[in-house]
Design a protein around this motif. Structure first.
Motif, PDB file in Angstrom:
ATOM      1  N   ARG A 191      41.301  20.178  73.414  1.00 45.27           N
ATOM      2  CA  ARG A 191      40.678  20.118  74.736  1.00 45.27           C
ATOM      3  C   ARG A 191      40.452  21.504  75.324  1.00 45.27           C
ATOM      4  NH1 ARG A 191      44.477  16.156  77.976  1.00 45.27           N
ATOM      5  NH2 ARG A 191      45.993  17.542  77.053  1.00 45.27           N
ATOM      6  N   CYS A 192      40.888  22.542  74.645  1.00 45.56           N
ATOM      7  CA  CYS A 192      40.820  23.895  75.154  1.00 45.56           C
ATOM      8  C   CYS A 192      39.784  24.703  74.391  1.00 45.56           C
ATOM      9  CB  CYS A 192      42.197  24.550  75.036  1.00 45.56           C
ATOM     10  SG  CYS A 192      43.479  23.639  75.928  1.00 45.56           S
ATOM     11  N   ALA A 193      39.388  25.837  74.959  1.00 44.24           N
ATOM     12  CA  ALA A 193      38.381  26.697  74.336  1.00 44.24           C
ATOM     13  C   ALA A 193      38.994  27.492  73.196  1.00 44.24           C
ATOM     14  CB  ALA A 193      37.804  27.639  75.390  1.00 44.24           C
ATOM     15  N   ASP A 194      38.319  27.517  72.068  1.00 45.03           N
ATOM     16  CA  ASP A 194      38.758  28.280  70.902  1.00 45.03           C
ATOM     17  C   ASP A 194      37.769  29.408  70.691  1.00 45.03           C
ATOM     18  OD1 ASP A 194      39.530  29.331  68.467  1.00 45.03           O
ATOM     19  OD2 ASP A 194      39.744  27.399  67.487  1.00 45.03           O
ATOM     20  N   ARG A 195      38.234  30.625  70.959  1.00 42.70           N
ATOM     21  CA  ARG A 195      37.388  31.806  70.794  1.00 42.70           C
ATOM     22  C   ARG A 195      37.973  32.676  69.697  1.00 42.70           C
ATOM     23  NH1 ARG A 195      38.014  30.900  76.183  1.00 42.70           N
ATOM     24  NH2 ARG A 195      36.152  30.329  77.299  1.00 42.70           N
ATOM     25  N   SER A 196      37.423  32.565  68.514  1.00 35.61           N
ATOM     26  CA  SER A 196      37.840  33.395  67.371  1.00 35.61           C
ATOM     27  C   SER A 196      39.342  33.341  67.129  1.00 35.61           C
ATOM     28  CB  SER A 196      37.390  34.841  67.592  1.00 35.61           C
ATOM     29  OG  SER A 196      36.005  34.913  67.759  1.00 35.61           O
TER      30      SER A 196
ATOM     31  N   CYS B 235      43.537  27.511  77.396  1.00 41.37           N
ATOM     32  CA  CYS B 235      43.431  26.288  78.178  1.00 41.37           C
ATOM     33  C   CYS B 235      43.310  26.625  79.656  1.00 41.37           C
ATOM     34  CB  CYS B 235      44.665  25.419  77.969  1.00 41.37           C
ATOM     35  SG  CYS B 235      44.889  24.859  76.273  1.00 41.37           S
ATOM     36  N   ALA B 236      42.337  26.025  80.311  1.00 41.15           N
ATOM     37  CA  ALA B 236      42.202  26.175  81.756  1.00 41.15           C
ATOM     38  C   ALA B 236      43.412  25.512  82.413  1.00 41.15           C
ATOM     39  CB  ALA B 236      40.911  25.517  82.222  1.00 41.15           C
ATOM     40  N   PRO B 237      43.776  25.948  83.619  1.00 37.47           N
ATOM     41  CA  PRO B 237      44.972  25.383  84.270  1.00 37.47           C
ATOM     42  C   PRO B 237      44.996  23.850  84.323  1.00 37.47           C
ATOM     43  CG  PRO B 237      44.268  27.321  85.459  1.00 37.47           C
ATOM     44  CD  PRO B 237      43.206  27.050  84.407  1.00 37.47           C
ATOM     45  N   ASP B 238      43.853  23.211  84.522  1.00 36.23           N
ATOM     46  CA  ASP B 238      43.842  21.748  84.606  1.00 36.23           C
ATOM     47  C   ASP B 238      43.896  21.068  83.240  1.00 36.23           C
ATOM     48  OD1 ASP B 238      41.275  22.539  83.888  1.00 36.23           O
ATOM     49  OD2 ASP B 238      40.292  20.975  85.079  1.00 36.23           O
ATOM     50  N   GLN B 239      43.880  21.839  82.145  1.00 31.96           N
ATOM     51  CA  GLN B 239      43.954  21.280  80.794  1.00 31.96           C
ATOM     52  C   GLN B 239      45.323  21.491  80.150  1.00 31.96           C
ATOM     53  OE1 GLN B 239      40.742  23.610  79.163  1.00 31.96           O
ATOM     54  NE2 GLN B 239      39.383  21.837  79.132  1.00 31.96           N
ATOM     55  N   ARG B 240      46.217  22.168  80.826  1.00 35.09           N
ATOM     56  CA  ARG B 240      47.510  22.512  80.237  1.00 35.09           C
ATOM     57  C   ARG B 240      48.475  21.341  80.315  1.00 35.09           C
ATOM     58  NH1 ARG B 240      47.490  28.356  83.251  1.00 35.09           N
ATOM     59  NH2 ARG B 240      45.632  29.103  82.155  1.00 35.09           N
ATOM     60  N   SER B 241      49.245  21.184  79.240  1.00 31.99           N
ATOM     61  CA  SER B 241      50.210  20.082  79.168  1.00 31.99           C
ATOM     62  C   SER B 241      51.552  20.503  79.773  1.00 31.99           C
ATOM     63  CB  SER B 241      50.391  19.655  77.715  1.00 31.99           C
ATOM     64  OG  SER B 241      50.871  20.744  76.959  1.00 31.99           O
TER      65      SER B 241
ATOM     66  N   ARG C 291      53.699  26.098  81.368  1.00 29.86           N
ATOM     67  CA  ARG C 291      52.746  25.374  80.523  1.00 29.86           C
ATOM     68  C   ARG C 291      52.033  26.331  79.580  1.00 29.86           C
ATOM     69  NH1 ARG C 291      48.906  22.997  84.763  1.00 29.86           N
ATOM     70  NH2 ARG C 291      48.947  25.194  85.274  1.00 29.86           N
ATOM     71  N   ILE C 292      51.623  25.830  78.420  1.00 25.06           N
ATOM     72  CA  ILE C 292      50.925  26.661  77.443  1.00 25.06           C
ATOM     73  C   ILE C 292      49.512  26.958  77.946  1.00 25.06           C
ATOM     74  CG2 ILE C 292      50.023  26.813  75.098  1.00 25.06           C
ATOM     75  CD1 ILE C 292      52.378  24.997  74.246  1.00 25.06           C
ATOM     76  N   ALA C 293      49.243  28.255  78.148  1.00 25.13           N
ATOM     77  CA  ALA C 293      47.930  28.694  78.611  1.00 25.13           C
ATOM     78  C   ALA C 293      47.076  29.208  77.455  1.00 25.13           C
ATOM     79  CB  ALA C 293      48.084  29.781  79.670  1.00 25.13           C
ATOM     80  N   THR C 294      47.720  29.924  76.522  1.00 25.22           N
ATOM     81  CA  THR C 294      46.982  30.551  75.418  1.00 25.22           C
ATOM     82  C   THR C 294      47.829  30.527  74.158  1.00 25.22           C
ATOM     83  OG1 THR C 294      45.870  32.035  76.967  1.00 25.22           O
ATOM     84  CG2 THR C 294      45.823  32.676  74.660  1.00 25.22           C
ATOM     85  N   VAL C 295      47.163  30.325  73.021  1.00 26.16           N
ATOM     86  CA  VAL C 295      47.813  30.406  71.713  1.00 26.16           C
ATOM     87  C   VAL C 295      46.963  31.340  70.854  1.00 26.16           C
ATOM     88  CG1 VAL C 295      48.527  29.154  69.637  1.00 26.16           C
ATOM     89  CG2 VAL C 295      48.715  28.053  71.884  1.00 26.16           C
ATOM     90  N   VAL C 296      47.618  32.348  70.277  1.00 26.26           N
ATOM     91  CA  VAL C 296      46.949  33.271  69.362  1.00 26.26           C
ATOM     92  C   VAL C 296      47.608  33.083  68.004  1.00 26.26           C
ATOM     93  CG1 VAL C 296      46.322  35.654  68.868  1.00 26.26           C
ATOM     94  CG2 VAL C 296      46.589  34.906  71.253  1.00 26.26           C
TER      95      VAL C 296
END
Length: 190
Positions: free
Chosen positions: A31-36, A41-47, A159-164
């Motif tokens: 549900r989140c944006a994958d950029r390279s 995840c936008a704040p309203d998409q975070r679990s 909440r998880i905001a970003t995963v690299v």
């Protein structure tokens, strides 16, 4: 014969497409944006905040919930991992540059011996690391041990905001951390 191959190819494509949709439909990251390879995840998409707690390499215990209200950058690493060695200076530099704005860092050492992990940290990083030789915490966050290094940025609510899912550099990580640190609290939270 040609028709059979075409039908088989179409069936394989449909089956593969169905399997991919089925695997990703319940996945938070889908549900989140994958950029390279950087999933944001936008704040309203975070679990809900993940549970991260355990024994520190230096002794004692740590629970990420004690840092609610701070942005927490969680880096999964191993002393055996060449990209982990390469990114250590960048992680430390980003930590030093952002800690005054309510950011903290936490390492999670996986698939290692305590002696090797402690030796790796010495002189490289000043933030704490959990010792997780069985990779339980990594697996709980859907970070397979064979994808180390990986960095997860938790927002101020945990909440998880970003995963690299790759090694990071200060130039790549710092803007992400600063952006999350600058977010306004979600209405109705804490």
């Amino acid at each position: 014969m040609r028709t059979r191959r075409l039908v088989a190819a179409l069936l394989a494509a449909v089956t593969t497409g169905t399997a991919l949709v089925g695997c990703s439909s319940g996945n938070q990251e889908s549900r989140c944006a994958d950029r390279s390879g950087i999933i944001e995840c936008a704040p309203d998409q975070r679990s809900a905040p993940p549970a991260l707690a355990g024994e520190l390499l230096t002794g004692g215990r740590y629970d990420v919930s004690q840092d609610r209200g701070k942005v927490v950058v969680v880096n999964f690493w191993g002393s055996w991992c060449a990209p982990c060695r390469a990114e250590a200076d960048d992680l430390e530099a980003t930590y030093q540059a952002t800690k005054a704005s309510g950011v903290t860092f936490l390492g999670i050492n996986v698939q290692d011996s305590k002696d090797k992990a402690t030796a790796f940290e010495e002189g490289r990083i000043s933030y704490p690391s959990l010792f997780d030789p069985a990779s339980r915490l990594a697996l709980a966050l859907d970070i397979p041990p064979n994808t180390i290094p990986a960095t997860v940025v938790l927002d101020r609510e945990g909440r998880i905001a970003t995963v690299v899912r790759a090694a990071v550099t200060q130039e790549g990580l710092r803007p992400i951390v600063e952006r999350i640190a600058a977010e306004q609290p979600v209405a109705g939270s804490r």
